[in-house]
Scaffold this motif. Structure first.
Motif, PDB file in Angstrom:
ATOM      1  N   ALA A  75      -3.445   0.316   3.684  1.00 32.25           N
ATOM      2  CA  ALA A  75      -4.850   0.253   3.291  1.00 32.25           C
ATOM      3  C   ALA A  75      -5.657  -0.356   4.425  1.00 32.25           C
ATOM      4  N   PRO A  76      -6.238   0.476   5.290  1.00 31.81           N
ATOM      5  CA  PRO A  76      -6.982  -0.039   6.454  1.00 31.81           C
ATOM      6  C   PRO A  76      -8.146  -0.943   6.041  1.00 31.81           C
ATOM      7  N   GLY A  77      -8.206  -2.133   6.653  1.00 33.79           N
ATOM      8  CA  GLY A  77      -9.302  -3.058   6.396  1.00 33.79           C
ATOM      9  C   GLY A  77      -9.219  -3.810   5.088  1.00 33.79           C
ATOM     10  N   CYS A  78      -8.217  -3.527   4.274  1.00 34.21           N
ATOM     11  CA  CYS A  78      -8.087  -4.197   2.968  1.00 34.21           C
ATOM     12  C   CYS A  78      -7.403  -5.545   3.150  1.00 34.21           C
ATOM     13  N   GLY A  79      -7.885  -6.552   2.437  1.00 28.74           N
ATOM     14  CA  GLY A  79      -7.302  -7.882   2.504  1.00 28.74           C
ATOM     15  C   GLY A  79      -6.217  -8.066   1.467  1.00 28.74           C
ATOM     16  N   HIS A  80      -6.169  -9.268   0.903  1.00 34.98           N
ATOM     17  CA  HIS A  80      -5.103  -9.596  -0.046  1.00 34.98           C
ATOM     18  C   HIS A  80      -5.494  -9.148  -1.452  1.00 34.98           C
ATOM     19  N   SER A  81      -5.606  -7.858  -1.602  1.00 34.98           N
ATOM     20  CA  SER A  81      -5.951  -7.277  -2.897  1.00 34.98           C
ATOM     21  C   SER A  81      -5.459  -5.850  -2.932  1.00 34.98           C
ATOM     22  N   GLN A  82      -5.277  -5.353  -4.130  1.00 32.26           N
ATOM     23  CA  GLN A  82      -4.853  -3.966  -4.281  1.00 32.26           C
ATOM     24  C   GLN A  82      -6.000  -3.029  -3.915  1.00 32.26           C
ATOM     25  N   PRO A  83      -5.737  -1.941  -3.217  1.00 31.46           N
ATOM     26  CA  PRO A  83      -6.802  -0.972  -2.950  1.00 31.46           C
ATOM     27  C   PRO A  83      -7.396  -0.453  -4.262  1.00 31.46           C
ATOM     28  N   ASP A  84      -8.694  -0.255  -4.261  1.00 34.05           N
ATOM     29  CA  ASP A  84      -9.370   0.243  -5.466  1.00 34.05           C
ATOM     30  C   ASP A  84     -10.192   1.469  -5.100  1.00 34.05           C
ATOM     31  N   THR A  85      -9.521   2.411  -4.473  1.00 37.47           N
ATOM     32  CA  THR A  85     -10.186   3.627  -4.030  1.00 37.47           C
ATOM     33  C   THR A  85      -9.569   4.835  -4.719  1.00 37.47           C
ATOM     34  N   GLU A  86     -10.320   5.913  -4.767  1.00 33.27           N
ATOM     35  CA  GLU A  86      -9.797   7.130  -5.369  1.00 33.27           C
ATOM     36  C   GLU A  86      -8.605   7.650  -4.582  1.00 33.27           C
ATOM     37  N   GLY A  87      -8.654   7.484  -3.249  1.00 32.07           N
ATOM     38  CA  GLY A  87      -7.536   7.925  -2.431  1.00 32.07           C
ATOM     39  C   GLY A  87      -6.230   7.225  -2.794  1.00 32.07           C
ATOM     40  N   PHE A  88      -6.325   5.927  -3.096  1.00 36.41           N
ATOM     41  CA  PHE A  88      -5.130   5.175  -3.482  1.00 36.41           C
ATOM     42  C   PHE A  88      -4.554   5.715  -4.790  1.00 36.41           C
ATOM     43  N   TYR A  89      -5.401   5.864  -5.793  1.00 35.98           N
ATOM     44  CA  TYR A  89      -4.893   6.334  -7.086  1.00 35.98           C
ATOM     45  C   TYR A  89      -4.401   7.775  -7.004  1.00 35.98           C
ATOM     46  N   GLU A  90      -5.020   8.586  -6.163  1.00 35.72           N
ATOM     47  CA  GLU A  90      -4.532   9.942  -5.950  1.00 35.72           C
ATOM     48  C   GLU A  90      -3.127   9.919  -5.356  1.00 35.72           C
ATOM     49  N   GLN A 103      16.756  -2.842 -14.366  1.00 37.29           N
ATOM     50  CA  GLN A 103      16.542  -1.693 -15.229  1.00 37.29           C
ATOM     51  C   GLN A 103      15.860  -0.574 -14.462  1.00 37.29           C
ATOM     52  N   ARG A 104      16.402   0.614 -14.540  1.00 40.31           N
ATOM     53  CA  ARG A 104      15.751   1.748 -13.915  1.00 40.31           C
ATOM     54  C   ARG A 104      14.478   2.097 -14.698  1.00 40.31           C
ATOM     55  N   CYS A 105      13.406   2.233 -13.969  1.00 40.27           N
ATOM     56  CA  CYS A 105      12.115   2.531 -14.585  1.00 40.27           C
ATOM     57  C   CYS A 105      11.509   3.769 -13.932  1.00 40.27           C
ATOM     58  N   ARG A 106      10.327   4.141 -14.396  1.00 41.61           N
ATOM     59  CA  ARG A 106       9.692   5.362 -13.894  1.00 41.61           C
ATOM     60  C   ARG A 106       9.294   5.218 -12.434  1.00 41.61           C
ATOM     61  N   MET A 107       8.658   4.124 -12.093  1.00 41.53           N
ATOM     62  CA  MET A 107       8.204   3.895 -10.731  1.00 41.53           C
ATOM     63  C   MET A 107       7.900   2.418 -10.564  1.00 41.53           C
ATOM     64  N   LEU A 108       7.992   1.955  -9.331  1.00 44.85           N
ATOM     65  CA  LEU A 108       7.666   0.573  -8.980  1.00 44.85           C
ATOM     66  C   LEU A 108       6.573   0.593  -7.924  1.00 44.85           C
ATOM     67  N   VAL A 109       5.472  -0.112  -8.207  1.00 43.25           N
ATOM     68  CA  VAL A 109       4.356  -0.213  -7.262  1.00 43.25           C
ATOM     69  C   VAL A 109       4.148  -1.683  -6.929  1.00 43.25           C
ATOM     70  N   THR A 110       4.182  -2.023  -5.649  1.00 43.48           N
ATOM     71  CA  THR A 110       3.866  -3.399  -5.252  1.00 43.48           C
ATOM     72  C   THR A 110       2.687  -3.376  -4.286  1.00 43.48           C
ATOM     73  N   SER A 111       1.886  -4.425  -4.358  1.00 44.91           N
ATOM     74  CA  SER A 111       0.708  -4.549  -3.501  1.00 44.91           C
ATOM     75  C   SER A 111       0.651  -5.959  -2.929  1.00 44.91           C
ATOM     76  N   SER A 112       0.582  -6.072  -1.616  1.00 47.15           N
ATOM     77  CA  SER A 112       0.469  -7.372  -0.930  1.00 47.15           C
ATOM     78  C   SER A 112       1.605  -8.325  -1.289  1.00 47.15           C
ATOM     79  N   THR A 113       2.792  -7.793  -1.425  1.00 44.82           N
ATOM     80  CA  THR A 113       3.948  -8.608  -1.804  1.00 44.82           C
ATOM     81  C   THR A 113       4.709  -9.072  -0.560  1.00 44.82           C
ATOM     82  N   PHE A 114       5.216 -10.301  -0.606  1.00 48.80           N
ATOM     83  CA  PHE A 114       5.911 -10.916   0.530  1.00 48.80           C
ATOM     84  C   PHE A 114       7.400 -10.614   0.502  1.00 48.80           C
ATOM     85  N   VAL A 115       8.063 -10.804   1.641  1.00 48.90           N
ATOM     86  CA  VAL A 115       9.496 -10.518   1.713  1.00 48.90           C
ATOM     87  C   VAL A 115      10.321 -11.598   1.017  1.00 48.90           C
TER      88      VAL A 115
END
Length: 281
Positions: A249-264, A168-180
């Protein structure tokens, strides 16, 4: 010689044991939040949550949380959040609230079969069915057009988000730390055995990249040791169409970035793709 023989036998025993663990416990390793349940958490303070129970096509009943912002209407859109393999939806209350507040969309999260208060047993197809049921609930019950739904997947949740975006076509797709793909991540974890050829789960996200017509935003931490950074790069390179965006995301591990820069960056990508030329019909 006897000592050497004992060492060889010991190593061979470890090898056979690793094979047995992978073959016999693959699903329990893949869906660790079903195997080792995390405690249920209350919603973040001051947050009103609507608890939904949704019937999936395979008969499972999926538990979900709906967090709309004040004054929400369907035209403002919704975000469908798919968590990683070690969580339940209640553990994601803060993430759902954060996404809601940052994008001013209704945020909707759900549990895979066997997770939290959802019924059934998790496997590849039952998780896809749960994700489809959650999207259908937004469209049918909340009257949100699919073109106004943003899909967000964390780690394993990215596989469900990608599957939905292929259907289904949607507005946007965001993935974080997803494997191939699951075989490749299994090989990464069990590098001393031919895990790639032994596992039965697929979650072949890489193969689906060229099927996507939804704008895609990929983020990956450079310090992710669970799913190597290269997986995110390969997913991004395989996307068949523009627009697409990669956020390292420099220095970020297996988690979604939680910074203002990311959400911007996410908001900026939403704005870039809101024109008729990119927005799904």
């Amino acid at each position: 010689m006897r000592r050497g023989a004992r060492v060889v036998i010991y190593i061979a025993g470890l090898y056979v044991a690793a094979l047995w663990v992978l073959l016999a416990c693959e699903d329990r390793l893949a869906f660790v939040g079903w195997t080792f349940r995390k405690p249920w958490e209350e919603p973040p303070a001051g947050t009103v949550v609507e608890d939904a129970r949704i019937a999936a096509s395979d008969g499972n009943v999926i538990d979900a949380w709906w967090l709309p912002p004040a004054g929400w209407t369907p035209a403002k859109g919704a975000l469908l959040y798919m968590h990683g393999n070690g969580e339940n939806v209640s553990n994601c209350g803060k993430a759902l609230k954060k996404w809601r507040d940052e994008l001013q969309m209704g945020a909707f999260g759900f549990d895979y079969p066997g997770y939290g208060n959802s019924t059934g047993t998790p496997n590849e197809q039952s998780c896809y069915a749960a994700a489809q049921a959650a999207l259908d609930w937004l469209v049918q019950d909340k009257k949100v057009a699919a073109k106004d739904v943003t899909l967000v997947g964390q780690s394993l949740g990215g596989a469900m988000a990608i599957e939905l975006a292929c259907r289904q076509r949607c507005r946007m797709l965001v993935t974080s730390s997803t494997f191939v793909s699951f075989p490749e991540i299994a090989q990464h974890r069990f590098f001393w055995i031919p895990a790639y050829y032994l596992v039965h789960l697929h979650f072949n996200n890489l193969a689906k990249m060229r099927e996507l017509k939804t704008p895609m935003f990929i983020t990956h931490g450079t310090a992710d040791h669970a799913v190597p950074f290269s997986h995110g790069e390969r997913l991004y390179a395989a996307i068949g169409t523009e627009p697409k965006r990669f956020y390292a995301a420099p220095g970020c591990g297996h988690s979604q970035p939680d910074t203002e820069g990311f959400y911007e960056a996410v908001r900026g990508f939403l704005k870039e793709t809101e024109g008729d030329g990119h927005r799904p019909p």
